[in-house]
Design a protein around this motif. Structure first.
Motif, PDB file in Angstrom:
ATOM      1  N   ARG A  33      30.576  38.491  30.524  1.00  0.00           N
ATOM      2  CA  ARG A  33      29.487  39.336  31.013  1.00  0.00           C
ATOM      3  C   ARG A  33      29.438  40.683  30.314  1.00  0.00           C
ATOM      4  O   ARG A  33      28.462  41.430  30.470  1.00  0.00           O
ATOM      5  CB  ARG A  33      29.647  39.579  32.520  1.00  0.00           C
ATOM      6  N   ASP A  48      35.255  40.105  28.651  1.00  0.00           N
ATOM      7  CA  ASP A  48      34.645  39.196  29.609  1.00  0.00           C
ATOM      8  C   ASP A  48      33.291  38.699  29.082  1.00  0.00           C
ATOM      9  O   ASP A  48      32.579  39.447  28.403  1.00  0.00           O
ATOM     10  CB  ASP A  48      34.445  39.915  30.952  1.00  0.00           C
ATOM     11  N   ARG A  95      29.593  42.868  34.851  1.00  0.00           N
ATOM     12  CA  ARG A  95      30.107  41.899  35.813  1.00  0.00           C
ATOM     13  C   ARG A  95      29.477  42.135  37.190  1.00  0.00           C
ATOM     14  O   ARG A  95      29.167  43.272  37.561  1.00  0.00           O
ATOM     15  CB  ARG A  95      31.631  41.997  35.893  1.00  0.00           C
ATOM     16  N   GLN A 137      32.467  38.246  41.351  1.00  0.00           N
ATOM     17  CA  GLN A 137      33.541  38.421  40.368  1.00  0.00           C
ATOM     18  C   GLN A 137      34.197  39.790  40.521  1.00  0.00           C
ATOM     19  O   GLN A 137      35.430  39.896  40.419  1.00  0.00           O
ATOM     20  CB  GLN A 137      32.998  38.267  38.947  1.00  0.00           C
ATOM     21  N   TYR A 182      29.090  40.835  41.555  1.00  0.00           N
ATOM     22  CA  TYR A 182      29.742  40.248  42.731  1.00  0.00           C
ATOM     23  C   TYR A 182      29.384  38.749  42.789  1.00  0.00           C
ATOM     24  O   TYR A 182      28.252  38.379  42.498  1.00  0.00           O
ATOM     25  CB  TYR A 182      29.263  40.959  43.992  1.00  0.00           C
TER      26      TYR A 182
END
Length: 291
Positions: free
Chosen positions: A52, A50, A106, A110, A108
């Protein structure tokens, strides 16, 4: 002492002046006043797929052998934050001979609990596997975080299932440091945090205070007595008491001058006059014995 205080006041005045002149955020100012000749930085290393799931590594500029390593998690109520905003933390640690790893994770909306903690565990596992190439000693691995990042560090140190999913255990962590962390916050009052933990059905196991067990890594808990966002008595004091009852080595330290935000900002060179947080962190790392 008076001279150092004047120097601090001068730097703080300069920061305030620049803020008014340029419209920069306080974090950008702290980073602008942070020297870059004390470390080398490798940026944007992926520890997952990802966007992030990336981290930066800060290595002390001077030669070192088997340096201690700190993985740092920033705060932001699990819905904001960026590792680049905390370059002053990486510099503070690297200037003291510590390899610093600053990890994104990651946020929120997500993800919700516990997925951002799984990201943290992956970042820690990456660090343990690769940090020797950056002159860090994987046997001298520490976790550290501020605010919600302090929660992340606490859960990774206390909930064995998180690191266990990455082939590690809390015993692989030499110790952990929490700065103004929320460790006991049910029922959730902050409306921005409620959906992160499935309010009103927030699981009790999401609370660090409910994850304490004998054999957990030693802890250094630092809080501001004037913290109006995370109650220091309930959270820092409560967790410290629970850890002591379980026989876990813990230090809890409280400062009256910083607030919730400036507690972590006091790691920066311009604001170190607020409290000796960096000295406390470095002392803890230097003197924590191997488990």
């Amino acid at each position: 002492m008076a001279r150092s205080f004047r120097q601090w006041c001068g730097a703080l005045f300069s920061a305030i002046w620049l803020l008014g002149l340029g419209g920069c955020s306080p974090v950008k100012l702290l980073n602008a006043l942070t020297p870059e000749d004390t470390f080398t930085r490798t940026s944007g290393i992926a520890y997952g797929e990802d966007p992030r799931q990336k981290l930066d590594v800060y290595v002390p500029r001077r030669p070192l052998v088997d340096a201690p390593v700190v993985v740092f998690f920033y705060g932001g109520s699990w819905n904001s934050g960026d590792r680049g905003d905390y370059a002053f933390v990486g510099e503070a640690l690297a200037a003291r001979g510590i390899v610093a790893v600053l990890a994104d994770y990651r946020l929120y909306p997500q993800v919700r609990y516990p997925l951002f903690l799984q990201d943290g565990a992956r970042a820690v596992a990456w660090t343990r596997a690769h940090i020797a190439t950056f002159s860090g000693n994987p046997q001298r691995l520490y976790l550290m975080g501020h605010s919600s990042g302090g929660y992340n560090a606490a859960m990774l140190a206390l909930d064995g299932q998180l690191l266990g999913a990455e082939g590690m255990t809390p015993a692989d962590i030499r110790g952990w440091i929490g700065l103004a962390g929320p460790y006991d916050f049910l029922p959730i009052e902050n409306p921005d945090v409620r959906p992160v933990f499935f309010w009103p059905d927030s699981p009790p196991q999401s609370q660090p205070i409910n994850q304490v067990s004998r054999g957990a890594p030693p802890a250094l808990l630092i809080a501001a007595t004037k913290d109006d966002l995370v109650n220091p008595t309930r959270n820092t004091g409560g967790l410290a008491r629970k850890l002591r009852e379980a026989g876990v080595p813990v230090q809890d330290v409280y400062y009256s001058r910083p607030n919730h935000v400036t507690l972590v900002a006091s790691l920066s060179r311009p604001l170190r006059g607020l409290a000796p947080v960096l000295d406390q962190v470095v002392g803890f790392i230097r003197h924590t014995p191997a488990q």
